[in-house]
Design a protein around this motif. Structure first.
Motif, PDB file in Angstrom:
ATOM      1  N   ASP A 191       0.765  -1.189  -0.088  1.00  0.00           N
ATOM      2  CA  ASP A 191      -0.040   0.103   0.134  1.00  0.00           C
ATOM      3  C   ASP A 191       0.820   1.283   0.099  1.00  0.00           C
ATOM      4  N   ASP A 252     -14.902   7.390  -1.214  1.00  0.00           N
ATOM      5  CA  ASP A 252     -14.352   8.664  -0.995  1.00  0.00           C
ATOM      6  C   ASP A 252     -14.136   9.188   0.515  1.00  0.00           C
ATOM      7  N   LYS A 255     -12.235   6.433   2.453  1.00  0.00           N
ATOM      8  CA  LYS A 255     -10.807   6.470   2.260  1.00  0.00           C
ATOM      9  C   LYS A 255     -10.271   7.852   2.911  1.00  0.00           C
ATOM     10  N   GLU A 256     -11.065   8.873   3.217  1.00  0.00           N
ATOM     11  CA  GLU A 256     -10.745  10.186   3.655  1.00  0.00           C
ATOM     12  C   GLU A 256     -10.777  10.202   5.285  1.00  0.00           C
ATOM     13  N   HIS A 259      -8.950   5.823   5.887  1.00  0.00           N
ATOM     14  CA  HIS A 259      -7.594   5.367   5.061  1.00  0.00           C
ATOM     15  C   HIS A 259      -7.782   3.968   4.787  1.00  0.00           C
ATOM     16  N   SER A 261      -9.875   1.016   2.152  1.00  0.00           N
ATOM     17  CA  SER A 261     -10.802   0.816   0.940  1.00  0.00           C
ATOM     18  C   SER A 261     -12.199   0.365   1.161  1.00  0.00           C
ATOM     19  N   LYS A 262     -13.218   0.734   0.422  1.00  0.00           N
ATOM     20  CA  LYS A 262     -14.306   0.569   0.883  1.00  0.00           C
ATOM     21  C   LYS A 262     -14.614  -1.029   0.919  1.00  0.00           C
TER      22      LYS A 262
END
Length: 291
Positions: A191, A252, A255-256, A259, A261-262
């Motif tokens: 990552d 989004d 992630k914001e 940190h 992923s969905k």
């Protein structure tokens, strides 16, 4: 036929002390070519006509000079060398065991400086002389690394190994482990950016028929799920047990804030729901208080 006694940087020669000066010694070969040995580069006091073994290099002013300190490498050898300096307009400097560090030119590095080695990293290098007679570091080829390698046994799957990144490719990087295995780290198995020369700790995911291994910088899924779930629990605890996020939130937003992923967020939420630690509503996710 090349003169094996020729004065050129990167070579080790057996020379004679022709005369002494206030600050050092003038050395001479059989062709009466001369080179200067500073007294700080002499391991002992020398006398005229004494024979000495010296390594030839270029000083900071580009002049040919001698040292009685033997470097880790010469024009005919390679070794793992530590990065001791980085200058973006030049390249990276490597410690070769003498007072003068050896430059690996920026021309031999990636254009993306994020992939450049940092101080403390290690590179497998030899030496080369350019067309102007200057001495540079020379990255070892994949073939030279392969001559050092050993095939990995089938018993090391899921074990953790450490080693140095020695090559960037289109789909990932190659690593030479402490056990002398060649490992491939696919870009999907990390990552973050992985530097050339960086020492990494990786997990073995697959042993190939040719004895090479595939590795990952990511934790096994069951461990990753647990770590992601702990991140969500910590956020809930710090926000009065509620958050306006759930498995329908946008990638989004997730992630914001986290940190993650969905997909990773949904797996962690699923784990917490199954363990009855949280409950969800259209408004968000709430921590279930223990009774």
């Amino acid at each position: 036929m090349m003169n094996l006694n020729a004065m050129k940087p990167g070579t080790t020669l057996h020379l004679t002390v022709a005369r002494t000066t206030e600050i050092g010694y003038i050395l001479m070969n059989s062709n009466r070519d001369e080179v200067f040995l500073h007294q700080l580069e002499a391991s002992e006091g020398l006398e005229e006509n004494q024979k000495v073994n010296v390594f030839l290099y270029q000083d900071h002013q580009g002049r040919l000079a001698a040292t009685m300190t033997m470097p880790f490498i010469d024009l005919n050898s390679v070794a793992w060398l530590e990065v001791v300096g980085v200058k973006h307009n030049l390249g990276v400097f490597l410690n070769i065991g003498i007072k003068k560090d050896l430059l690996l030119s920026k021309d031999d590095l990636e254009t993306d400086r994020n992939l450049w080695p940092q101080e403390g990293d290690k590179l497998y290098c030899g030496m080369k002389i350019d067309k102007r007679g200057r001495l540079f570091a020379d990255l070892a080829t994949s073939e030279e690394i392969e001559t050092l390698s050993e095939p990995a046994p089938d018993t090391i799957r899921n074990q953790y190994l450490e080693g140095y990144v020695y090559r960037h490719g289109e789909l990932g990087v190659l690593i030479f482990t402490d056990e002398q295995y060649i490992a491939f780290l696919h870009e999907d198995e990390t990552d973050r950016i992985v530097r050339l020369g960086e020492r990494v700790k990786v997990r073995v995911t697959f042993i190939r028929e040719d004895g090479r291994i595939n590795v990952s910088l990511k934790a096994p899924k069951e461990i990753a799920y647990g770590e992601d779930a702990e991140t969500i629990l910590a956020y809930l605890s710090e926000n009065d047990g509620f958050m306006p996020y759930h498995d329908k939130s946008s990638p989004d937003e997730i992630k914001e804030q986290f940190h993650l992923s969905k997909a990773a967020f949904k797996r962690a939420i699923g784990k917490l729901l199954k363990e009855k630690k949280v409950e969800q509503s259209p408004e968000g996710t709430r921590l279930i208080e223990k009774k």
